[in-house]
Design an enzyme around this catalytic site. Sequence first.
Site, PDB file in Angstrom:
ATOM      1  N   THR A  25       0.881  -1.168   0.000  1.00  0.00           N
ATOM      2  CA  THR A  25       0.000   0.000   0.000  1.00  0.00           C
ATOM      3  C   THR A  25       0.919   1.218   0.000  1.00  0.00           C
ATOM      4  O   THR A  25       1.596   1.495   0.993  1.00  0.00           O
ATOM      5  CB  THR A  25      -0.909   0.026   1.236  1.00  0.00           C
ATOM      6  OG1 THR A  25      -1.654  -1.185   1.273  1.00  0.00           O
ATOM      7  CG2 THR A  25      -1.876   1.206   1.166  1.00  0.00           C
TER       8      THR A  25
ATOM      9  N   LYS B 127      -7.421   1.889  -3.192  1.00  0.00           N
ATOM     10  CA  LYS B 127      -7.104   1.426  -1.832  1.00  0.00           C
ATOM     11  C   LYS B 127      -7.318   2.576  -0.823  1.00  0.00           C
ATOM     12  O   LYS B 127      -7.747   2.347   0.306  1.00  0.00           O
ATOM     13  CB  LYS B 127      -5.659   0.927  -1.791  1.00  0.00           C
ATOM     14  CG  LYS B 127      -5.124   0.581  -0.420  1.00  0.00           C
ATOM     15  CD  LYS B 127      -5.670  -0.719   0.151  1.00  0.00           C
ATOM     16  CE  LYS B 127      -5.171  -0.934   1.574  1.00  0.00           C
ATOM     17  NZ  LYS B 127      -5.559  -2.193   2.162  1.00  0.00           N
TER      18      LYS B 127
ATOM     19  N   LYS C 262       0.108   5.432   8.092  1.00  0.00           N
ATOM     20  CA  LYS C 262       0.781   5.648   6.791  1.00  0.00           C
ATOM     21  C   LYS C 262      -0.288   5.804   5.701  1.00  0.00           C
ATOM     22  O   LYS C 262      -0.248   6.726   4.892  1.00  0.00           O
ATOM     23  CB  LYS C 262       1.686   4.462   6.488  1.00  0.00           C
ATOM     24  CG  LYS C 262       2.156   4.385   5.043  1.00  0.00           C
ATOM     25  CD  LYS C 262       2.684   3.015   4.669  1.00  0.00           C
ATOM     26  CE  LYS C 262       1.658   1.920   4.785  1.00  0.00           C
ATOM     27  NZ  LYS C 262       1.491   1.002   3.691  1.00  0.00           N
TER      28      LYS C 262
HETATM   29  P1  NAP Z   1       5.192  -6.421   7.618  1.00  0.00           P
HETATM   30  O1  NAP Z   1       4.775  -7.695   8.264  1.00  0.00           O
HETATM   31  O2  NAP Z   1       5.797  -5.353   8.451  1.00  0.00           O
HETATM   32  O3  NAP Z   1       6.224  -6.820   6.445  1.00  0.00           O
HETATM   33  C1  NAP Z   1       6.900  -5.861   5.686  1.00  0.00           C
HETATM   34  C2  NAP Z   1       7.855  -6.566   4.750  1.00  0.00           C
HETATM   35  O4  NAP Z   1       8.564  -5.602   3.990  1.00  0.00           O
HETATM   36  C3  NAP Z   1       8.918  -7.398   5.482  1.00  0.00           C
HETATM   37  O5  NAP Z   1       9.208  -8.521   4.687  1.00  0.00           O
HETATM   38  C4  NAP Z   1      10.100  -6.433   5.531  1.00  0.00           C
HETATM   39  O6  NAP Z   1      11.347  -7.085   5.657  1.00  0.00           O
HETATM   40  C5  NAP Z   1       9.974  -5.791   4.156  1.00  0.00           C
HETATM   41  N1  NAP Z   1      10.638  -4.494   4.075  1.00  0.00           N
HETATM   42  C6  NAP Z   1      10.287  -3.354   4.726  1.00  0.00           C
HETATM   43  N2  NAP Z   1      11.132  -2.364   4.393  1.00  0.00           N
HETATM   44  C7  NAP Z   1      12.016  -2.879   3.515  1.00  0.00           C
HETATM   45  C8  NAP Z   1      13.120  -2.350   2.814  1.00  0.00           C
HETATM   46  N3  NAP Z   1      13.476  -1.065   2.950  1.00  0.00           N
HETATM   47  N4  NAP Z   1      13.818  -3.170   2.004  1.00  0.00           N
HETATM   48  C9  NAP Z   1      13.472  -4.463   1.871  1.00  0.00           C
HETATM   49  N5  NAP Z   1      12.425  -5.038   2.514  1.00  0.00           N
HETATM   50  C10 NAP Z   1      11.726  -4.240   3.317  1.00  0.00           C
HETATM   51  O7  NAP Z   1       4.005  -5.742   6.828  1.00  0.00           O
HETATM   52  P2  NAP Z   1       2.681  -6.411   6.194  1.00  0.00           P
HETATM   53  O8  NAP Z   1       1.622  -6.421   7.244  1.00  0.00           O
HETATM   54  O9  NAP Z   1       3.019  -7.650   5.470  1.00  0.00           O
HETATM   55  O10 NAP Z   1       2.270  -5.256   5.170  1.00  0.00           O
HETATM   56  C11 NAP Z   1       2.961  -5.090   3.938  1.00  0.00           C
HETATM   57  C12 NAP Z   1       2.203  -4.076   3.080  1.00  0.00           C
HETATM   58  O11 NAP Z   1       0.867  -4.550   2.877  1.00  0.00           O
HETATM   59  C13 NAP Z   1       2.091  -2.690   3.727  1.00  0.00           C
HETATM   60  O12 NAP Z   1       2.177  -1.715   2.725  1.00  0.00           O
HETATM   61  C14 NAP Z   1       0.704  -2.724   4.352  1.00  0.00           C
HETATM   62  O13 NAP Z   1       0.167  -1.420   4.473  1.00  0.00           O
HETATM   63  C15 NAP Z   1      -0.054  -3.573   3.345  1.00  0.00           C
HETATM   64  N6  NAP Z   1      -1.232  -4.263   3.887  1.00  0.00           N
HETATM   65  C16 NAP Z   1      -1.162  -4.961   5.059  1.00  0.00           C
HETATM   66  C17 NAP Z   1      -2.310  -5.603   5.547  1.00  0.00           C
HETATM   67  C18 NAP Z   1      -2.287  -6.377   6.854  1.00  0.00           C
HETATM   68  O14 NAP Z   1      -3.367  -6.723   7.343  1.00  0.00           O
HETATM   69  N7  NAP Z   1      -1.134  -6.662   7.437  1.00  0.00           N
HETATM   70  C19 NAP Z   1      -3.515  -5.536   4.837  1.00  0.00           C
HETATM   71  C20 NAP Z   1      -3.546  -4.856   3.624  1.00  0.00           C
HETATM   72  C21 NAP Z   1      -2.397  -4.216   3.162  1.00  0.00           C
HETATM   73  P3  NAP Z   1      11.916  -7.523   7.111  1.00  0.00           P
HETATM   74  O15 NAP Z   1      11.345  -8.890   7.378  1.00  0.00           O
HETATM   75  O16 NAP Z   1      13.386  -7.543   6.945  1.00  0.00           O
HETATM   76  O17 NAP Z   1      11.456  -6.485   8.099  1.00  0.00           O
END
Ligand code: NAP
Length: 287
Positions: free
Chosen positions: A97, A172, A240
């Site tokens: 997102t 979104k 965010k």
């Molecule tokens: P998360 O669990 O915090 O995972 C984030 C991922 O991105 C991790 O694999 C992290 O690596 C990687 N990452 C972050 N910064 C990075 C960088 N600079 N370089 C390389 N890798 C990087 O987040 P999530 O919940 O999966 O969410 C991911 C996205 O989906 C976000 O944009 C969020 O807004 C969106 N989203 C989430 C949900 C939900 O319910 N969780 C629902 C809809 C949309 P590390 O493992 O090394 O930290």
Amino acid sequence: MSKVGFLGLGVMGYPMARHLARRGHSVTVYNRTSAKAKKWVEDNGGNAAETPAEASRDQDIVFCCVGNDDDLRQVTIGESGAFHGMRKGAIFVDHTTASAEVACELFAAADANGVGFIDAPVSGGQAGAENGTLTVMCGGDQQTFNAVSGVIPAYARSVRLIGSAGSGQLAKMVNQICIAGLVQGLSEGVHFAQKAGLDVEAVLEVISKGAAGSWQMENRGKTMSEGRFDFGFAVDWMRKDLSMCLTESRRNGASLPVTSLVDQFYADVQKAGGGRWDTSSLITRLR
Ligand code: NAP
């Protein structure tokens, strides 16, 4: 079956990549913290790469689900980014997102390298990713979309092209605007029921069948009444997203008074230490 890369094995990316492997695609994963990528390969087979460029080399499609605009730039156009490894004719599908602005910027950068780009943020949360029932809203070219729309259903029950680059991210934002006010309303309802001494579960069970029913009520009402928030969609991520909605509204002139208020309420939750709590923790402000 396609050769695919997947960048970012977080709460969402890890199970999404697993669904691709289960469908028989050949998957190479990259995660910044490499232990997670190793674990993913142990669980699912496939390969782990050390950099996004390496994970993207010679793939048909590269999927990505990282945190925010800066993270996305880093894994695409940054040093060892995916765009340095992708072949002409390949497609990058971004499930982060992020802003509509970064989507347009990366669409142009990909295009200059002969690579297709689709912004494809998702809705449906952790459970949607685990169960393969996400909703995916896309922006980009019709032809590029057609080439990936048969692969995305590995983890989604609904995939739709909304318009040109950035339109997926704008859709979104609509999703998050609708959720923000709704979760505050649900918080107030649950809070009121508790103060009135009602059996909250019974109330939610009956009203969820009527006009007040919602995904949030079905999936979060019970845990809100129990005060459990250590799962799901983090408040930090919601802030965010709301910040992007408010920035975009200043550009397009939309009036978002409730969204703007709820954004400040979420700032209170962050101050109380709830940055990683699920967004339903909005109710904690009322106690
Ligand atoms: P998360 O669990 O915090 O995972 C984030 C991922 O991105 C991790 O694999 C992290 O690596 C990687 N990452 C972050 N910064 C990075 C960088 N600079 N370089 C390389 N890798 C990087 O987040 P999530 O919940 O999966 O969410 C991911 C996205 O989906 C976000 O944009 C969020 O807004 C969106 N989203 C989430 C949900 C939900 O319910 N969780 C629902 C809809 C949309 P590390 O493992 O090394 O930290």
